[in-house]
Design an enzyme around this catalytic site. Structure first.
Site, PDB file in Angstrom:
ATOM      1  N   GLY A 170      13.427  52.582 -16.145  1.00 12.70           N
ATOM      2  CA  GLY A 170      12.557  53.597 -15.646  1.00 12.70           C
ATOM      3  C   GLY A 170      11.403  53.613 -14.628  1.00 12.70           C
ATOM      4  O   GLY A 170      11.933  51.432 -13.999  1.00 12.70           O
ATOM      5  N   LYS A 193     -10.522  60.317 -23.386  1.00 13.81           N
ATOM      6  CA  LYS A 193      -9.106  60.797 -22.622  1.00 13.81           C
ATOM      7  C   LYS A 193      -8.925  62.856 -22.789  1.00 13.81           C
ATOM      8  O   LYS A 193     -10.068  63.236 -23.846  1.00 13.81           O
ATOM      9  CB  LYS A 193      -7.775  60.554 -23.864  1.00 13.81           C
ATOM     10  CG  LYS A 193      -6.670  60.496 -23.438  1.00 13.81           C
ATOM     11  CD  LYS A 193      -6.474  59.517 -23.288  1.00 13.81           C
ATOM     12  CE  LYS A 193      -4.296  59.594 -22.343  1.00 13.81           C
ATOM     13  NZ  LYS A 193      -3.811  58.146 -22.060  1.00 13.81           N
ATOM     14  N   GLY A 196      10.159  49.547 -15.568  1.00 13.25           N
ATOM     15  CA  GLY A 196      11.447  48.691 -16.323  1.00 13.25           C
ATOM     16  C   GLY A 196      12.114  47.713 -15.058  1.00 13.25           C
ATOM     17  O   GLY A 196      12.395  47.232 -15.526  1.00 13.25           O
ATOM     18  N   GLY A 237      14.597  49.888 -21.004  1.00 13.79           N
ATOM     19  CA  GLY A 237      14.065  51.334 -20.196  1.00 13.79           C
ATOM     20  C   GLY A 237      13.811  51.067 -19.516  1.00 13.79           C
ATOM     21  O   GLY A 237      13.158  49.816 -19.409  1.00 13.79           O
TER      22      GLY A 237
HETATM   23  N1  LIG Z   1       3.671  53.658 -15.556  1.00 18.76           N
HETATM   24  C1  LIG Z   1       2.479  53.148 -15.708  1.00 18.76           C
HETATM   25  O1  LIG Z   1       2.419  53.173 -15.038  1.00 18.76           O
HETATM   26  C2  LIG Z   1       2.700  53.433 -17.413  1.00 18.76           C
HETATM   27  C3  LIG Z   1       1.151  52.137 -17.964  1.00 18.76           C
HETATM   28  C4  LIG Z   1       1.327  52.143 -18.640  1.00 18.76           C
HETATM   29  C5  LIG Z   1       2.416  52.762 -20.057  1.00 18.76           C
HETATM   30  N2  LIG Z   1       3.278  52.875 -19.286  1.00 18.76           N
HETATM   31  C6  LIG Z   1       4.489  53.336 -20.592  1.00 18.76           C
HETATM   32  O2  LIG Z   1       5.151  52.386 -20.499  1.00 18.76           O
HETATM   33  C7  LIG Z   1       6.867  53.628 -20.751  1.00 18.76           C
HETATM   34  C8  LIG Z   1       7.417  53.681 -19.399  1.00 18.76           C
HETATM   35  O3  LIG Z   1       7.266  54.577 -18.307  1.00 18.76           O
HETATM   36  P1  LIG Z   1       7.590  54.374 -16.928  1.00 18.76           P
HETATM   37  O4  LIG Z   1       6.494  54.895 -15.965  1.00 18.76           O
HETATM   38  O5  LIG Z   1       8.610  53.376 -16.587  1.00 18.76           O
HETATM   39  O6  LIG Z   1       8.496  55.616 -17.212  1.00 18.76           O
HETATM   40  P2  LIG Z   1       9.797  56.637 -17.028  1.00 18.76           P
HETATM   41  O7  LIG Z   1       9.936  57.779 -18.104  1.00 18.76           O
HETATM   42  O8  LIG Z   1      10.146  56.162 -15.535  1.00 18.76           O
HETATM   43  O9  LIG Z   1      10.895  55.540 -17.937  1.00 18.76           O
HETATM   44  C9  LIG Z   1      11.289  54.826 -19.213  1.00 18.76           C
HETATM   45  C10 LIG Z   1      12.946  54.985 -18.795  1.00 18.76           C
HETATM   46  O10 LIG Z   1      13.092  54.927 -20.825  1.00 18.76           O
HETATM   47  C11 LIG Z   1      14.152  55.446 -20.741  1.00 18.76           C
HETATM   48  N3  LIG Z   1      14.651  56.084 -22.233  1.00 18.76           N
HETATM   49  C12 LIG Z   1      14.097  57.085 -23.042  1.00 18.76           C
HETATM   50  N4  LIG Z   1      14.717  57.041 -23.734  1.00 18.76           N
HETATM   51  C13 LIG Z   1      15.398  56.247 -23.912  1.00 18.76           C
HETATM   52  C14 LIG Z   1      15.924  55.069 -25.652  1.00 18.76           C
HETATM   53  N5  LIG Z   1      16.186  55.933 -26.406  1.00 18.76           N
HETATM   54  N6  LIG Z   1      16.589  53.806 -25.099  1.00 18.76           N
HETATM   55  C15 LIG Z   1      16.467  53.002 -24.082  1.00 18.76           C
HETATM   56  N7  LIG Z   1      16.068  53.463 -23.015  1.00 18.76           N
HETATM   57  C16 LIG Z   1      15.538  55.246 -22.547  1.00 18.76           C
HETATM   58  C17 LIG Z   1      14.100  56.768 -19.986  1.00 18.76           C
HETATM   59  O11 LIG Z   1      15.568  57.216 -19.865  1.00 18.76           O
HETATM   60  C18 LIG Z   1      13.476  56.241 -18.603  1.00 18.76           C
HETATM   61  O12 LIG Z   1      14.635  55.739 -17.851  1.00 18.76           O
HETATM   62  C19 LIG Z   1       6.523  54.394 -21.050  1.00 18.76           C
HETATM   63  O13 LIG Z   1       5.948  54.411 -22.953  1.00 18.76           O
HETATM   64  C20 LIG Z   1       5.078  54.512 -20.819  1.00 18.76           C
HETATM   65  O14 LIG Z   1       3.873  55.554 -21.139  1.00 18.76           O
HETATM   66  C21 LIG Z   1       3.944  53.274 -18.054  1.00 18.76           C
END
Ligand SMILES: NC(=O)c1ccc[n+]([C@@H]2O[C@H](COP(=O)([O-])OP(=O)(O)OC[C@H]3O[C@@H](n4cnc5c(N)ncnc54)[C@H](O)[C@@H]3O)[C@@H](O)[C@H]2O)c1
Length: 365
Positions: free
Chosen positions: A193, A91, A196, A191
């Site tokens: 996003g 990393k 989700g 969440g």
């Molecule tokens: N994108 C990937 O490929 C990937 C891979 C591995 C892990 N992750 C992990 O998965 C998680 C989500 O990733 P993502 O890419 O969807 O991020 P994202 O930022 O698109 O989505 C996160 C969502 O959570 C919401 N949120 C933030 N705080 C909140 C709270 N307190 N209560 C409810 N909702 C809340 C945000 O508004 C957003 O819609 C993160 O922890 C990320 O590290 C993502």
């Protein structure tokens, strides 16, 4: 996985003396012209070149940045091992506020440092870095993934991440209820996003009743509008979601630390399986979950779809090949639950043991 915190002495201890197998290499990078200060940590190359993203973050101190790089690199060794990738863990962190100091010049300088490692470390996106940034880094460094499709990359990894989480959830259902399906189950997604909202689609298609929440109202509205038939409902916040009566599965898909001393005692779900990284706020929470009879599918196992995708990019991205690999998250999750049961330990500990076993076998081979 050991925690590394704070002072340089602790960092040195972890690097050179940890009895759990310290890191192989840590590189401190500085480019005065662009203001770049970065740390590249390689935990292990036992399974192949170290792979892990670049975090761009305004750390409180340089020690905190080194400690974070070491922790994250170790986590990637475990994640890559259980994802079945021929990659070790690494990393990088770039120190500073990306909104203030990120520039083309800085990213190019960073790319030259990664390139100087000759392929021992392969980089990708993480918090604070995006596909467009990796396109710039790649101009100086061929060991760069997470690039845009226009530049030969695979682009957004959230589709496969959500698919992998869904496989972990199916495995949890199989283990607990004897059926690899969420049909008729109530699943809470906190969440909605990038990951989700794709997960919600898998769940609806499988016949689950989905309860969602998000701090962004428009994200919730978008999903409710798409599913007017009542198969998706919303609650005000995560606090309400984890207390929903009759909840079968809780899927944390927002921030880390979702499972802690305040939330675990009130969870109504029987399974926790979600995309968020670092869901366990501190060591010991995995045992609290087990003591309450809640099945926890380890986050770094079920959210590996993203890293499977970036690893594939090195060989010319092929979505179907990646999807086939991400489907194996189902088998891995089941194997972890079986190991946990056999050894009488929480699944998080069983996952670590399986990852360590794979790394140790590779070293002997
Ligand atoms: N994108 C990937 O490929 C990937 C891979 C591995 C892990 N992750 C992990 O998965 C998680 C989500 O990733 P993502 O890419 O969807 O991020 P994202 O930022 O698109 O989505 C996160 C969502 O959570 C919401 N949120 C933030 N705080 C909140 C709270 N307190 N209560 C409810 N909702 C809340 C945000 O508004 C957003 O819609 C993160 O922890 C990320 O590290 C993502």
């Amino acid at each position: 996985m050991t925690e590394v915190t704070g002072a340089p002495a602790d960092v040195l201890h972890t690097l050179f003396r940890s009895d759990q197998g310290g890191h192989e290499q840590v590189v401190l990078c500085q480019d005065r012209a662009s203001g770049l200060k970065a740390v590249i940590a390689i935990h292990s190359t036992a399974l192949g070149p170290a792979l892990g993203g670049t975090r761009f973050y305004p750390y409180e101190s340089e020690e905190a940045a080194v400690a974070d790089a070491l922790n994250l690199a170790r986590g990637m060794s475990y994640k890559n091992a259980l994802a079945g990738l021929d990659h070790g863990g690494g990393k990088a962190v770039i120190i500073g506020d990306p909104d203030k100091i990120k520039s083309e010049e800085l990213l190019l300088a960073y790319g030259r440092f990664v390139a100087s490692l000759g392929g021992r470390y392969v980089t990708a996106c993480d918090v604070g870095t995006y596909v467009a940034d990796m396109d710039i880094v790649a101009r100086e460094c061929r060991w760069t993934t997470g690039r845009s499709p226009e530049q030969g990359g695979a682009g957004d990894s959230s589709v496969l991440t959500a698919f992998g989480v869904f496989q972990g959830m199916r495995a949890s259902a199989q283990h607990l209820w004897g059926e690899a399906s969420l049909r008729g189950r109530k699943v809470g997604v906190a969440g909605v996003g990038k990951v989700g909202h794709h997960l919600v689609e898998h769940l609806v298609e499988d016949g689950a009743q989905v309860v969602i929440t998000d701090v962004r109202e428009e994200s919730v509205r978008r999903i409710l509008d798409k599913h007017p038939g009542g198969e998706v409902t919303a609650v005000a916040d995560t606090e309400a979601l984890i207390r929903v009566e009759g909840l079968d599965v809780y899927a944390p898909c927002a921030l880390g630390g979702a499972l802690n001393d305040a939330t675990v005692p009130v969870l109504t779900a029987k399974v926790v399986c979600g995309a968020a990284n670092n869901q366990l706020e501190h060591p010991g929470v995995e045992k609290d979950l087990a003591d309450r009879g809640i099945l926890y599918a380890p986050d770094y196992v079920v959210n590996a779809g993203g890293v499977i995708q970036v690893a594939d990019e090195l060989h010319g991205f092929d979505f179907d090949r990646c999807k086939a690999k991400a489907s194996k998250i189902y088998d891995t999750t089941l194997a972890i639950f079986a190991r946990a049961k056999r050894d009488g330990i929480p699944p998080a500990a069983a996952a670590d043991r399986l990852a360590e076993q794979r790394m140790a076998e590779a070293r002997r081979g």
